[in-house]
Design a protein around this motif. Sequence first.
Motif, mmCIF file in Angstrom:
data_model
loop_
_atom_site.group_PDB
_atom_site.id
_atom_site.type_symbol
_atom_site.label_atom_id
_atom_site.label_comp_id
_atom_site.label_asym_id
_atom_site.label_seq_id
_atom_site.Cartn_x
_atom_site.Cartn_y
_atom_site.Cartn_z
ATOM 1 N N GLN A 33 0.845 -1.188 0.000
ATOM 2 C CA GLN A 33 0.000 0.000 0.000
ATOM 3 C C GLN A 33 0.886 1.246 0.000
ATOM 4 O O GLN A 33 1.515 1.579 1.008
ATOM 5 N N VAL A 34 0.975 1.927 -1.132
ATOM 6 C CA VAL A 34 1.800 3.132 -1.238
ATOM 7 C C VAL A 34 1.111 4.268 -0.478
ATOM 8 O O VAL A 34 -0.092 4.495 -0.649
ATOM 9 N N PRO A 35 1.824 4.989 0.373
ATOM 10 C CA PRO A 35 1.199 6.051 1.171
ATOM 11 C C PRO A 35 0.560 7.136 0.305
ATOM 12 O O PRO A 35 1.029 7.443 -0.798
ATOM 13 N N ALA A 36 -0.507 7.710 0.822
ATOM 14 C CA ALA A 36 -1.168 8.819 0.142
ATOM 15 C C ALA A 36 -0.209 10.002 0.032
ATOM 16 O O ALA A 36 0.591 10.262 0.933
ATOM 17 N N GLY A 37 -0.295 10.714 -1.055
ATOM 18 C CA GLY A 37 0.543 11.884 -1.262
ATOM 19 C C GLY A 37 1.822 11.611 -2.010
ATOM 20 O O GLY A 37 2.530 12.556 -2.385
ATOM 21 N N PRO A 73 10.390 9.686 -2.642
ATOM 22 C CA PRO A 73 9.954 11.039 -2.279
ATOM 23 C C PRO A 73 10.863 11.631 -1.203
ATOM 24 O O PRO A 73 11.565 10.895 -0.487
ATOM 25 N N PRO A 74 10.901 12.944 -1.075
ATOM 26 C CA PRO A 74 11.767 13.575 -0.080
ATOM 27 C C PRO A 74 11.550 12.995 1.316
ATOM 28 O O PRO A 74 10.415 12.833 1.780
ATOM 29 N N GLY A 75 12.663 12.667 1.974
ATOM 30 C CA GLY A 75 12.603 12.137 3.328
ATOM 31 C C GLY A 75 12.394 10.646 3.429
ATOM 32 O O GLY A 75 12.459 10.083 4.528
ATOM 33 N N VAL A 76 12.133 9.985 2.309
ATOM 34 C CA VAL A 76 11.900 8.539 2.322
ATOM 35 C C VAL A 76 13.226 7.826 2.089
ATOM 36 O O VAL A 76 13.938 8.108 1.119
ATOM 37 N N MET A 77 13.569 6.909 2.984
ATOM 38 C CA MET A 77 14.811 6.166 2.892
ATOM 39 C C MET A 77 14.537 4.724 2.472
ATOM 40 O O MET A 77 13.391 4.271 2.438
ATOM 41 N N ALA A 78 15.626 3.994 2.180
ATOM 42 C CA ALA A 78 15.487 2.602 1.764
ATOM 43 C C ALA A 78 14.783 1.775 2.835
ATOM 44 O O ALA A 78 13.977 0.882 2.520
ATOM 45 N N ASP A 79 15.075 2.057 4.115
ATOM 46 C CA ASP A 79 14.427 1.307 5.190
ATOM 47 C C ASP A 79 12.919 1.539 5.198
ATOM 48 O O ASP A 79 12.147 0.641 5.582
ATOM 49 N N ASP A 80 12.481 2.739 4.794
ATOM 50 C CA ASP A 80 11.046 3.013 4.720
ATOM 51 C C ASP A 80 10.389 2.146 3.648
ATOM 52 O O ASP A 80 9.267 1.647 3.828
ATOM 53 N N LEU A 81 11.089 1.963 2.529
ATOM 54 C CA LEU A 81 10.561 1.115 1.474
ATOM 55 C C LEU A 81 10.475 -0.336 1.941
ATOM 56 O O LEU A 81 9.509 -1.048 1.636
ATOM 57 N N ARG A 82 11.486 -0.763 2.707
ATOM 58 C CA ARG A 82 11.464 -2.139 3.213
ATOM 59 C C ARG A 82 10.327 -2.331 4.221
ATOM 60 O O ARG A 82 9.712 -3.402 4.288
ATOM 61 N N ASP A 83 10.030 -1.292 4.997
ATOM 62 C CA ASP A 83 8.901 -1.373 5.927
ATOM 63 C C ASP A 83 7.585 -1.535 5.169
ATOM 64 O O ASP A 83 6.702 -2.286 5.598
ATOM 65 N N PRO A 140 -9.326 11.496 1.215
ATOM 66 C CA PRO A 140 -9.932 12.530 0.365
ATOM 67 C C PRO A 140 -8.906 13.483 -0.228
ATOM 68 O O PRO A 140 -9.141 14.076 -1.275
ATOM 69 N N GLU A 141 -7.749 13.621 0.429
ATOM 70 C CA GLU A 141 -6.728 14.527 -0.079
ATOM 71 C C GLU A 141 -6.226 14.070 -1.445
ATOM 72 O O GLU A 141 -5.788 14.888 -2.262
#
Length: 680
Positions: A207-211, A223-233, A257-258
């Motif tokens: 599930q890719v985060p909104a925004g 995206p800005p601020g997203v690291m490889a560990d975030d993708l693994r999470d 809704p955004e």
Amino acid sequence: MPDHAHMFAPLTTDEMAAASEAAATGAPAPKDGGMVIWEPLLPVPDDAPRAIPPHRLGKPSAKWAYRDANGDLLGMVCRFDRGDGGKDVVPLVFARNTATGETAWRWQAFPTPRPLYGLDRLAAHPDAPVLVVEGEKAADAAAPLFPGHIAVTSPGGSKAADKADWSALAGRRVVIWGDNDPPGRSYAEAVARLALAAGAPSIAMVQVPAGWPTAWDLADKPPPGVMADDLRDLLENAVPFDATGSAKPGNGAAPDPESISARAWGERSIEPTEWLLGPFAKTTRAMLSAPSGVGKTNFALALAAHLAAGLDFLHWTAHRPARVLYIDGEMPCELIQQRVRDAERRLGRPVEGLYVLAKDAEPDMPPLNTPEGQVFADRWIEAVNPDFIVFDNVMSLLTGEMSDETGWQAIKPWIAALTNRRIGQLWVHHTGHDGSRPFGTSTRIWNFDASILLTPLKGDDDVAFSLEFQKARRRTPDTRDDYGTITVALADDKWTASTAGSRTGGAPVRGKSPSPTAQRYYDALVNAIASATGDDRRVGPGGTPATTNKAWRRELIRMGLIGEDAEPRQQRALFYKYRPQLVTAKWIAMNGETVWSLRVPHPEQPSSNHSPSTESNHRATVSNPLSNCGATMSNHSSAPDSNHEQPSSIGDGCSVARLLDADEGTDTAPPEPDDDAEFF
């Protein structure tokens, strides 16, 4: 009956089925039904040439080798970057001609069911979980990010998941990461269902985060601020697939809704409109209506020929040559042949890129508002790969009562599907009794973004009518002239246009001057032409100095008119926004990747001994397909370009390229590779 009459005999159901089976399974192809099938050889023989054959789009910017579980080569997928920032991804297989036994590399699809990209890696790690992504580039990017997973994908893009062989996922744990857009989510869900049917016991969807940026995938910068560990999470927290309701978060979270806010829409990266000729684009849905005898077929075929040739027509400016499929439902073969010859004579050149599918040559063609008819047409569409289709006409190509919506309802989803495939459409139709609107209910026009009415005019010309856009959804202040009412005439074997009401001596319709920003784009083109070297140094008509769209875009970035750090789609959108203004104002002209100035004096290029590139440098001698129609087309000084995807020869008679000097002639082997040839 003449000896050649058997050439017009329709293929039987058994012959059609046998041809499909031959293409998919390697069974022998029919020898007597006019079939010419290039049968992919999987795996590729060890003695096959290792040089990639020439392609009309130039050299590939990326190549991906498809291999089986043993590591043997099955074929390639190549990416070609267009000058407008777009891309074409084309499969390449080694195939055998079932009629002659000749073998060659062919730019055509893998046989169905198609192999997955990454079968060799799956076989090497039989216990590893599988990550399915959309596209070979994303699969390669995923490998170092998630070393514990084996990344695979299917060929053909987001709409071809059902054409792949997913049996390799049986017994495997599967996670699916689609692109962050509606087609990507549709692909992910389709893969989930196919993997479930193949026997995958565990399926989850990321599930890719909104925004996050629209269309983002694993090959893009995070995206800005997203690291490889975030993708693994995200991968670790993939949501289990629910076959009854897709992937649903356990907490039943509501839609964001955004994601549909005005701000989000303003920031979305959306594929820009790709204009072909005047008001006609790759996503156009237009209806052309006229009373009988006005000349609507003459006009529609002339429009198709100019679209294919990439030449201006009437007051409309051409943007590039297009591949055009003309589906005719009522003309006999001999009349189509004559109309094609007429179009060539008026163009002063062979008609290349135009294909005519004639019901007279395919008498068993089912109505297009039936499932059988749409399957029949889709086979030709997949073979020809058109940018634009002309349907002539509604009454002869559809079945049922046309005075109400009953017969039309069944074809509306198919029309929408063609638009989603970015195929422009012009549907030719008759008017009602008063000649003021299309025959039938007015609600039919709701499905179209343009409605064109031809009204006959009295005069001495062979064909004369007024052309009025009764509906023009895409009209803007910059394109208003393209949608203006004009008088059209075919006189002295030439098509002419003038402002309505003043056909004799009337002022020609002209476009407005480019905006100040568009004029700066022109300045960038002048700079690019003046500094062009190597492959960017081109020559236009009459020796006019020219360059490539890629070189022009680089200069726009250097001048700060396009942001260097902008996403590719945003760069492409800006490029498309202002370039049409320069074409419409006749400041510039293009042919494929080559662009030049129409203003004088032309920008000078430094002298060089370099031989400029041309759009088509690989030619083949093509046998005359019209000889089987009882007539011979006049010879031309240049043969058509044979260096592009070849449509399969599904039928015979006077259909598609058989009516034109086009792709279904005798192919010759590709030339020996030069020093710049691409290799596997």
